[in-house]
Write an enzyme that holds these catalytic residues in place. Structure first.
Site, PDB file in Angstrom:
ATOM      1  N   ARG A  70     -26.802  15.909  12.444  1.00  0.00           N
ATOM      2  CA  ARG A  70     -26.885  14.943  13.544  1.00  0.00           C
ATOM      3  C   ARG A  70     -25.511  14.805  14.187  1.00  0.00           C
ATOM      4  O   ARG A  70     -24.487  15.002  13.541  1.00  0.00           O
ATOM      5  CB  ARG A  70     -27.351  13.582  13.030  1.00  0.00           C
ATOM      6  CG  ARG A  70     -28.830  13.541  12.685  1.00  0.00           C
ATOM      7  CD  ARG A  70     -29.303  12.151  12.345  1.00  0.00           C
ATOM      8  NE  ARG A  70     -28.803  11.696  11.069  1.00  0.00           N
ATOM      9  CZ  ARG A  70     -27.826  10.827  10.887  1.00  0.00           C
ATOM     10  NH1 ARG A  70     -27.236  10.280  11.941  1.00  0.00           N
ATOM     11  NH2 ARG A  70     -27.430  10.474   9.692  1.00  0.00           N
ATOM     12  N   TYR A 199     -31.312  20.944  15.571  1.00  0.00           N
ATOM     13  CA  TYR A 199     -31.262  20.325  14.246  1.00  0.00           C
ATOM     14  C   TYR A 199     -32.252  19.145  14.154  1.00  0.00           C
ATOM     15  O   TYR A 199     -32.357  18.339  15.076  1.00  0.00           O
ATOM     16  CB  TYR A 199     -29.837  19.845  13.919  1.00  0.00           C
ATOM     17  CG  TYR A 199     -29.826  19.062  12.632  1.00  0.00           C
ATOM     18  CD1 TYR A 199     -29.932  19.726  11.412  1.00  0.00           C
ATOM     19  CD2 TYR A 199     -29.820  17.673  12.632  1.00  0.00           C
ATOM     20  CE1 TYR A 199     -30.004  19.015  10.227  1.00  0.00           C
ATOM     21  CE2 TYR A 199     -29.890  16.959  11.456  1.00  0.00           C
ATOM     22  CZ  TYR A 199     -29.979  17.638  10.253  1.00  0.00           C
ATOM     23  OH  TYR A 199     -30.067  16.931   9.086  1.00  0.00           O
ATOM     24  N   LYS A 208     -35.724  10.124  13.700  1.00  0.00           N
ATOM     25  CA  LYS A 208     -34.694   9.095  13.918  1.00  0.00           C
ATOM     26  C   LYS A 208     -34.783   8.503  15.330  1.00  0.00           C
ATOM     27  O   LYS A 208     -34.587   7.302  15.516  1.00  0.00           O
ATOM     28  CB  LYS A 208     -33.303   9.695  13.691  1.00  0.00           C
ATOM     29  CG  LYS A 208     -33.113  10.351  12.330  1.00  0.00           C
ATOM     30  CD  LYS A 208     -33.248   9.386  11.189  1.00  0.00           C
ATOM     31  CE  LYS A 208     -32.821  10.016   9.875  1.00  0.00           C
ATOM     32  NZ  LYS A 208     -33.019   9.098   8.750  1.00  0.00           N
ATOM     33  N   HIS A 228     -34.789   1.970   7.993  1.00  0.00           N
ATOM     34  CA  HIS A 228     -34.400   3.239   7.362  1.00  0.00           C
ATOM     35  C   HIS A 228     -34.585   3.074   5.846  1.00  0.00           C
ATOM     36  O   HIS A 228     -33.617   2.940   5.108  1.00  0.00           O
ATOM     37  CB  HIS A 228     -32.929   3.507   7.723  1.00  0.00           C
ATOM     38  CG  HIS A 228     -32.422   4.847   7.324  1.00  0.00           C
ATOM     39  ND1 HIS A 228     -31.082   5.097   7.113  1.00  0.00           N
ATOM     40  CD2 HIS A 228     -33.050   6.026   7.123  1.00  0.00           C
ATOM     41  CE1 HIS A 228     -30.917   6.363   6.783  1.00  0.00           C
ATOM     42  NE2 HIS A 228     -32.087   6.953   6.779  1.00  0.00           N
ATOM     43  N   SER A 250     -27.298   7.373   4.144  1.00  0.00           N
ATOM     44  CA  SER A 250     -27.571   8.782   3.876  1.00  0.00           C
ATOM     45  C   SER A 250     -26.751   9.222   2.660  1.00  0.00           C
ATOM     46  O   SER A 250     -25.637   8.735   2.449  1.00  0.00           O
ATOM     47  CB  SER A 250     -27.196   9.639   5.084  1.00  0.00           C
ATOM     48  OG  SER A 250     -27.859   9.155   6.225  1.00  0.00           O
ATOM     49  N   CYS A 252     -27.302   8.771  -0.626  1.00  0.00           N
ATOM     50  CA  CYS A 252     -27.204   7.867  -1.786  1.00  0.00           C
ATOM     51  C   CYS A 252     -28.420   8.016  -2.697  1.00  0.00           C
ATOM     52  O   CYS A 252     -28.712   7.129  -3.502  1.00  0.00           O
ATOM     53  CB  CYS A 252     -27.079   6.414  -1.339  1.00  0.00           C
ATOM     54  SG  CYS A 252     -25.441   5.972  -0.764  1.00  0.00           S
ATOM     55  N   ASP A 277     -37.961   7.885   3.793  1.00  0.00           N
ATOM     56  CA  ASP A 277     -36.903   7.717   4.798  1.00  0.00           C
ATOM     57  C   ASP A 277     -37.118   6.554   5.763  1.00  0.00           C
ATOM     58  O   ASP A 277     -36.160   5.887   6.113  1.00  0.00           O
ATOM     59  CB  ASP A 277     -36.755   9.029   5.590  1.00  0.00           C
ATOM     60  CG  ASP A 277     -35.438   9.102   6.346  1.00  0.00           C
ATOM     61  OD1 ASP A 277     -34.419   8.650   5.799  1.00  0.00           O
ATOM     62  OD2 ASP A 277     -35.423   9.599   7.490  1.00  0.00           O
ATOM     63  N   ARG A 366     -31.769  21.896   4.525  1.00  0.00           N
ATOM     64  CA  ARG A 366     -32.913  20.984   4.449  1.00  0.00           C
ATOM     65  C   ARG A 366     -34.204  21.677   4.049  1.00  0.00           C
ATOM     66  O   ARG A 366     -34.366  22.877   4.264  1.00  0.00           O
ATOM     67  CB  ARG A 366     -33.143  20.360   5.840  1.00  0.00           C
ATOM     68  CG  ARG A 366     -31.995  19.492   6.331  1.00  0.00           C
ATOM     69  CD  ARG A 366     -32.096  18.115   5.766  1.00  0.00           C
ATOM     70  NE  ARG A 366     -30.940  17.289   6.053  1.00  0.00           N
ATOM     71  CZ  ARG A 366     -30.993  15.960   6.085  1.00  0.00           C
ATOM     72  NH1 ARG A 366     -32.110  15.324   5.860  1.00  0.00           N
ATOM     73  NH2 ARG A 366     -29.909  15.250   6.308  1.00  0.00           N
TER      74      ARG A 366
END
Ligand code: OXD
Ligand code: MN
Length: 581
Positions: A70, A199, A208, A228, A250, A252, A277, A366
């Site tokens: 991103r 991406y 998102k 989120h 992000s 974690c 997510d 990913r």
């Protein structure tokens, strides 16, 4: 035009006149369409077939090496007033942004096919779901949207039946030139324009861009929450069902927590996965928050996914998955750092693997795979009513100070906790606090409006839902003075979830501390866990001096959002300060 929705027909026509594609393809979502696109992408080299014996239906996509993540600095919220986007967003005036983007889109699809993807975020028959249409010139986007959303004819029929608004997302990979790359959001117009990147987070506009940035704006206007957060189901040995929503910045371990396998001692407990997510929550008639996962798939980070860290994730990745920027082994299996002891032969750029050139798989490589492929998949992910949320968890990565688990005194205190979630960017092995980056509700890159207003919206949920869930913070990442993690994490996080459930059920009292409620000695189950009493105590020690500094730091942080910060959370901060005095 194959739609009865006049505004959709008009918009597709307008976009086609601007971008001038050779062909317009309306996506139906059928398996035949999926196969045809896969063949096309294989022919063009946009997909590389992986070992079909070990990984049937799996393909590798290698992105442009300059297009792997991103791009927050190129992501804008275009509200008429700059003030409304807030200091948490980059802003551009809508007229200026449209002009800039339309100049880029002018003729950009010549020689290409324009795909029109109607999609539904959430179960197709759920009143909580919302629809959008993404127009793109990338077949990779189409194949990902097929897994990540309910896309195609059923979504189009819903849009037509509603005959109202839908989110308009226009995307082109353009020239993949980082100098000609922007992701613009126009919340008032329910419109997204994204150019120059293929991406996921920049190009799969349902994720998102729609489900967080645009949806957070819609949610505020309509009295719900677009967050989120992962959603997990928890079943006790007695067969009682609970649902927990949890926000983590992000990287974690959100996906790991969503798919946690309870440790051996937890016979009879079961964790199921509703989502990893994004979570949309709406007050129900019973005053509880009812949640859906608007997505239909996972777009997860591959490195670190293994039989130890996340066996469920590993198991779902051996069929019908798209891999982006991973490495490959000699027998053409996908590979990434931390997976297993196979040896990669080709790196993510398609070059012979040489450790001197860095990791074999890109650190942000990913996988894309349908929710239903996950062994812990919850059938409730399809429930049109969603699931009732029993607890909300906010987590960050803090090497020091923040306890393993802490319960908010009340909803406003919970909002303060969420608003000040942080991660440390440096290891604090010396005992000194690292660089703290606050990431309110893990929404820093994703909130489509001013954070002060967003916190107020959270506070105001009390007027809309009379039976709100309890709020907790967790921190799996405390380190001792030797820099070692003090808590084992992964499956053992189940022990913390169990304490949370006991609190919800009123089965245990808690220790009241200046910063919140923590487990009383013995209430957190540490049976068969290799942890000594001192370490356990340290995980719950409130370092008053450290917390006084934390409160001062939070003051400075909230000041960035000026007088839009709700009085209610300032009062909670003041209460904490007084309790620490
Ligand atoms: C994601 C993120 O990709 O949060 O989910 O960055
Ligand atoms: Mn995320």
């Amino acid at each position: 035009m194959p739609t009865t929705h006049p505004e959709l027909a008009r918009w597709v026509d307008e976009v086609a006149r601007l971008t001038r594609p050779d062909i317009i393809h309306w996506c139906t979502g059928s398996p035949e369409e999926a196969d045809a696109l896969t063949r096309l992408m294989l022919e063009k080299g946009e997909f590389i077939e992986l070992n079909q014996e070990t990984h049937p239906g799996c393909y590798l996509h290698r992105s442009d090496p300059q297009d792997v993540a991103r791009v927050e600095h190129l992501t804008f919220i275009c509200t008429p007033e700059k003030e409304d986007a807030g200091p948490n967003n980059h802003w551009m005036a809508p007229d200026e942004a449209h002009a800039k983007m339309d100049a880029l889109f002018d003729g950009c699809m010549q020689g290409r096919t324009m795909y029109v993807i109607p999609y539904c975020m959430g179960p197709i028959d759920s009143p909580l779901s919302r629809c959008g249409v993404e127009i793109t010139d990338s077949p990779y986007v189409v194949q990902n949207m097929r897994l990540m959303t309910r896309m195609g004819t059923p979504a189009l029929r819903r849009i037509e039946a509603e005959n109202g608004d839908f989110v308009k997302g226009l995307h082109s990979i353009g020239e993949l030139d980082p100098e000609r790359r922007f992701i613009m959001h126009f919340p008032e117009e329910l419109t997204i324009k994204s150019y120059g990147s293929g991406y996921g987070g920049n190009a799969l506009l349902g994720k998102k861009c729609h489900a967080l940035r645009i949806a957070s704006h819609q949610a505020r206007n309509e009295g719900w929450l677009a967050e989120h957060m992962l959603i997990l189901g928890l079943e006790s040995p007695e067969g009682k069902q609970y649902h927990i929503a949890a926000a983590f910045p992000s990287a974690c371990g959100k996906t790991n927590l969503a798919m946690l396998i309870p440790p051996q001692e937890y016979k009879g407990w079961k964790i199921t996965t509703v989502g990893d997510d994004i979570c949309w929550m709406r007050p129900g008639e019973d005053g509880r928050l009812w949640a859906i996962n608007p997505e239909a798939g996972f777009f997860g980070v591959t490195p670190g996914t293994s039989a130890t860290t996340n066996p469920n994730a590993l198991a779902m990745l051996d069929k019908d998955a798209i891999f982006t920027n991973v490495a490959v082994t000699a027998d053409n299996q996908p590979w990434w750092e931390g997976k297993d002891d196979q040896v990669p032969v080709t790196d993510w750029k398609g070059q012979p693997y040489n450790p001197d050139n860095g990791p074999a798989a890109h650190p942000n490589s990913r996988f894309t795979v349908a929710l239903k492929r996950c062994p812990s998949y919850s059938e409730k992910a399809e429930d049109p009513q969603g699931v009732p949320i029993d607890a909300i968890i906010f987590g960050g990565r803090r090497a020091t100070l923040v306890p393993l688990v802490n319960e908010a005194r009340n909803w406003n205190h919970g909002v303060l906790m969420g608003a000040t979630v942080a991660s440390e960017t440096t290891a604090a092995a010396t005992g000194k606090v690292g660089v703290v980056r606050r990431d309110p509700m893990a929404m820093k890159p994703f909130c489509g409006y001013h954070f002060g207003d967003y916190f107020q919206h959270w506070v105001n949920m009390q007027e809309k839902a009379k039976n709100l869930p309890k709020v907790f913070t967790v921190n799996w990442f405390r380190k001792d003075t030797d820099g070692r993690f003090m808590w084992p994490g992964f499956g053992d996080n189940m022990r913390v979830l169990e304490w949370i459930i006991k609190r919800i059920e009123g089965q245990v009292e808690a220790e009241s501390t200046p910063i919140g409620f923590m487990p009383k000695t013995g209430d957190l189950n540490t049976d068969d866990l290799d942890i000594d009493a001192d370490t356990l105590a340290a995980l719950f020690t409130v370092d008053s001096e450290g917390w006084r500094q934390e409160v001062a730091d939070i003051d400075d942080f909230l000041a960035e959002y000026g007088d839009r910060v709700p009085e209610e959370i300032r009062v909670e901060l003041e209460t904490t300060r007084q309790k620490l005095a």
